[in-house]
Write a protein that holds these residues in place. Structure first.
Motif, mmCIF file in Angstrom:
data_model
loop_
_atom_site.group_PDB
_atom_site.id
_atom_site.type_symbol
_atom_site.label_atom_id
_atom_site.label_comp_id
_atom_site.label_asym_id
_atom_site.label_seq_id
_atom_site.Cartn_x
_atom_site.Cartn_y
_atom_site.Cartn_z
ATOM 1 N N SER A 229 -0.708 2.253 3.628
ATOM 2 C CA SER A 229 -0.744 2.174 2.169
ATOM 3 C C SER A 229 -2.155 2.412 1.643
ATOM 4 O O SER A 229 -2.345 2.526 0.433
ATOM 5 C CB SER A 229 -0.181 0.836 1.696
ATOM 6 O OG SER A 229 -0.971 -0.233 2.144
ATOM 7 N N PHE A 230 -3.141 2.516 2.545
ATOM 8 C CA PHE A 230 -4.482 2.922 2.105
ATOM 9 C C PHE A 230 -4.454 4.241 1.344
ATOM 10 O O PHE A 230 -5.314 4.506 0.524
ATOM 11 C CB PHE A 230 -5.409 3.082 3.331
ATOM 12 C CG PHE A 230 -6.159 1.833 3.683
ATOM 13 C CD1 PHE A 230 -7.382 1.559 3.085
ATOM 14 C CD2 PHE A 230 -5.670 0.935 4.611
ATOM 15 C CE1 PHE A 230 -8.086 0.409 3.409
ATOM 16 C CE2 PHE A 230 -6.363 -0.212 4.925
ATOM 17 C CZ PHE A 230 -7.574 -0.483 4.330
ATOM 18 N N VAL A 231 -3.479 5.106 1.663
ATOM 19 C CA VAL A 231 -3.459 6.411 0.997
ATOM 20 C C VAL A 231 -3.062 6.282 -0.475
ATOM 21 O O VAL A 231 -3.167 7.245 -1.221
ATOM 22 C CB VAL A 231 -2.527 7.433 1.689
ATOM 23 C CG1 VAL A 231 -2.985 7.681 3.106
ATOM 24 C CG2 VAL A 231 -1.080 6.977 1.629
ATOM 25 N N GLY A 232 -2.580 5.067 -0.892
ATOM 26 C CA GLY A 232 -2.285 4.912 -2.306
ATOM 27 C C GLY A 232 -0.871 4.481 -2.623
ATOM 28 O O GLY A 232 -0.453 4.491 -3.765
ATOM 29 N N ILE A 233 -0.095 4.107 -1.563
ATOM 30 C CA ILE A 233 1.245 3.579 -1.806
ATOM 31 C C ILE A 233 1.109 2.064 -1.787
ATOM 32 O O ILE A 233 0.390 1.525 -0.952
ATOM 33 C CB ILE A 233 2.184 4.047 -0.674
ATOM 34 C CG1 ILE A 233 2.195 5.568 -0.610
ATOM 35 C CG2 ILE A 233 3.577 3.512 -0.862
ATOM 36 C CD1 ILE A 233 2.670 6.124 0.701
ATOM 37 N N ASP A 234 1.774 1.363 -2.709
ATOM 38 C CA ASP A 234 1.529 -0.079 -2.790
ATOM 39 C C ASP A 234 1.853 -0.772 -1.476
ATOM 40 O O ASP A 234 2.796 -0.423 -0.767
ATOM 41 C CB ASP A 234 2.352 -0.728 -3.912
ATOM 42 C CG ASP A 234 1.970 -2.200 -4.047
ATOM 43 O OD1 ASP A 234 0.746 -2.478 -4.059
ATOM 44 O OD2 ASP A 234 2.869 -3.045 -4.104
ATOM 45 N N GLY A 235 1.031 -1.770 -1.147
ATOM 46 C CA GLY A 235 1.167 -2.510 0.092
ATOM 47 C C GLY A 235 -0.124 -3.239 0.355
ATOM 48 O O GLY A 235 -1.074 -3.124 -0.425
#
Lengths: 285, 270
Positions: free
Chosen positions: B220-226
């Motif tokens: 989720s570092f790429v920008g997906i919530d988490g």
């Protein structure tokens, strides 16, 4: 060697066609002779004991009969009831022809006894039926009856790992009842059992020969490897002695005396001068 | 002859060991030991990060963010693992060769099938989930689907390979006994291989689910919530107390899965 006797059938059965015919079947593993060319005829209803020291070819012979090995001479050198077990695809025909009970480690320890017994029906069942049975056991009554016959009806939901060696062997016999083959093979079925347990298991196996789930009429055949002369005399009709993958004697079980057996198992002795009797059993010709 | 003895002693594995030892010694000799390992001021920064743990950020508003982020991370991990198991189990069965091990011929066909499925599994797991997620984000955008598929593919490759080995390792005797009942290979898979391998299969799947939670957090570092996305936001603002709270949530998730898996394994004991 004084113990080498003419080959003859244990029981003078008048049956015209033998149930099991082995025509000079042999098996070589790499450089090891698993079984030297061997010919035998066994009739329905016979109870044949195979004796001989370890490595004498008993297990190889049983596995050839079960179709688990292919004879070097081709599949047609082992014929049971007109069919070659090694040629048959898995399924009903093979399941009804021949089945085998082994010494131990035979059951799936993670499945309850019920499913281990029902596994005897797998050859008869479709895949869908087998999957369904894992959830909703099929033919439960038959499995219960088989377990009752071997005296462990109360263990139906146990895991095999919790059972004693004798009880596990009974589960394997109950599975054999469910499979219900014409020829029952047993590879040292009592080797790991104490004498009392061995006697009981032997009685159950012998009982299978005349047992039929419908009317008790059909004649099965039992071929078992074991080492105990008293069990052989009591429960079998014919005894075949193997040594160094050759037939040493073929006698009515009643004529087996301890001296014959001792000589068969004697290790020190040089056996090069034994007449290969294997190819001589030509009475089926 | 001592030369002959040396030649006999220098077998393949020993040569390899010697080579590795020499490579290690050479690389150590090339290190410049005068330079400090960390950068100047690193010690102070490390102390600052450590002190932020006492206490971590516990405001209700931030805890709510943490719960939602944990929930998303868990959801991605479970969805990704479900697809991975659904793909990995059939591929593992094919790669193990247990479906085709009948005594009749067709050995070449069996080996070809096993080798090609093993190649496919290797290809799936040789690309890391972080690379897959970048590819999927490029393809389908910043959607949860990208994270789930990115995890499912390499994890199916890993699971399939381990499943294949676990299926091959079951004891041979019960399988042979089932074969003599006239059962087909598919029957034997259901009544022999799978029941006997099940404790190992489950145990490894749970272990992979733990790894999957970590992977989902990182992806989720790429920008997906988490959890990973939240960690990245807090780090960007140097809010180390929030980072600690998020890390505690991540540890709690993994510990919870571990507890669940040991419960399941205990109930499977026979």
């Amino acid at each position: 060697m004084s113990t080498v006797r003419p080959v003859r059938t244990g029981e003078q059965v008048a049956a015209p066609e033998p149930l099991v015919t082995i025509k000079s079947a042999a098996k070589v593993y790499g450089t090891n002779q698993g079984l030297a060319p061997l010919s035998l005829a066994i009739h329905a209803g016979e109870r044949v004991a195979l004796v001989g020291p370890s490595g004498s070819g008993k297990t190889t012979l049983l596995r050839l009969l079960a179709g688990a090995l292919v004879p070097d001479q081709g599949t047609r050198s082992v014929i049971i009831n007109g069919k070659s077990p090694a040629e048959l695809k898995p399924g009903r025909e093979l399941a009804s022809l021949v089945g085998i009970v082994s010494q131990r480690f035979d059951l799936v320890p993670h499945l309850p006894v019920l499913h281990n017994v029902l596994a005897g029906r797998l050859g008869h069942w479709t895949l869908a039926r087998s999957i369904l049975s894992l959830v909703w056991p099929m033919e439960r009554r038959a499995a219960q009856q088989a377990l009752a016959r071997v005296g462990i009806a109360d263990k139906i939901n146990e895991r095999p790992g919790r059972l004693s060696g004798g009880e596990q062997q009974r589960v394997a016999i109950a599975r054999m009842m469910m499979q219900s083959p014409l020829v029952i093979l047993a590879d040292e079925p009592v080797a790991s059992l104490d004498p009392a347990r061995a006697e009981e298991v032997m009685e159950l196996l012998v009982g299978l020969v005349s047992w039929n789930e419908n009317d008790g009429s059909s004649q099965r055949t039992l071929i078992a490897s074991l080492h105990t002369a008293s069990l052989i005399r009591r429960h079998f009709t014919r005894v075949i002695g193997l040594r160094e993958s050759r037939v040493q004697f073929d006698l009515p079980a009643g004529e087996l005396d301890d001296a014959v057996l001792d000589e068969l198992y004697d290790l020190g002795d040089d056996t090069d001068d034994i007449e290969p009797l294997a190819g001589l059993a030509a009475r089926d010709g | 002859m001592s030369l002959r003895r040396l030649q006999n002693w220098l077998t393949g594995p020993r040569l390899l060991t010697l080579g590795i030892v020499f490579a290690l010694a050479w690389s150590l000799s090339r290190v410049d030991w005068q330079q400090p390992i960390g950068h100047t001021g690193g010690g102070g920064a490390a102390l600052q990060v450590l002190l932020a743990l006492f206490p971590p950020e516990l405001s209700q508003e931030f805890l709510r963010i943490c719960v939602v982020a944990s929930w998303h991370t868990l959801a991605y991990a479970i969805a990704g693992m479900s697809i991975a198991v659904a793909l990995g189990l059939p591929l593992g069965v094919l790669a193990s060769g247990v479906l085709a091990s009948s005594p009749d011929g067709s050995e070449t066909r069996r080996r070809t099938l096993m080798a090609s499925v093993r190649f496919l599994l290797a290809a799936m797991r040789s690309v890391h989930e972080l690379v897959w997620v970048l590819l999927f984000v490029a393809a389908v955008g910043l959607s949860p689907m990208a994270a789930i598929l990115a995890m499912a593919i390499p994890y199916a490759g890993i699971l399939g390979r381990i499943y294949a080995e676990q299926l091959q390792d079951v004891p041979a005797e019960p399988v042979a006994a089932l074969r003599t009942t006239g059962a087909s290979s598919a029957h034997i898979l259901l009544y022999g291989y799978i029941p006997m391998a099940l404790p190992d299969l489950l145990s490894y799947t749970f272990y992979r689910l733990e790894c999957g939670i970590r992977a989902a957090a990182i992806m989720s570092f790429v920008g997906i919530d988490g959890i990973g996305f939240q960690i990245e936001l807090s780090l960007a603002d140097l809010l180390f107390r929030q980072v600690w709270t998020l890390l505690i949530f991540l540890v709690a998730l993994v510990v919870a899965v571990d507890w669940w898996s040991s419960r399941v394994r205990r109930s499977m004991a026979y």
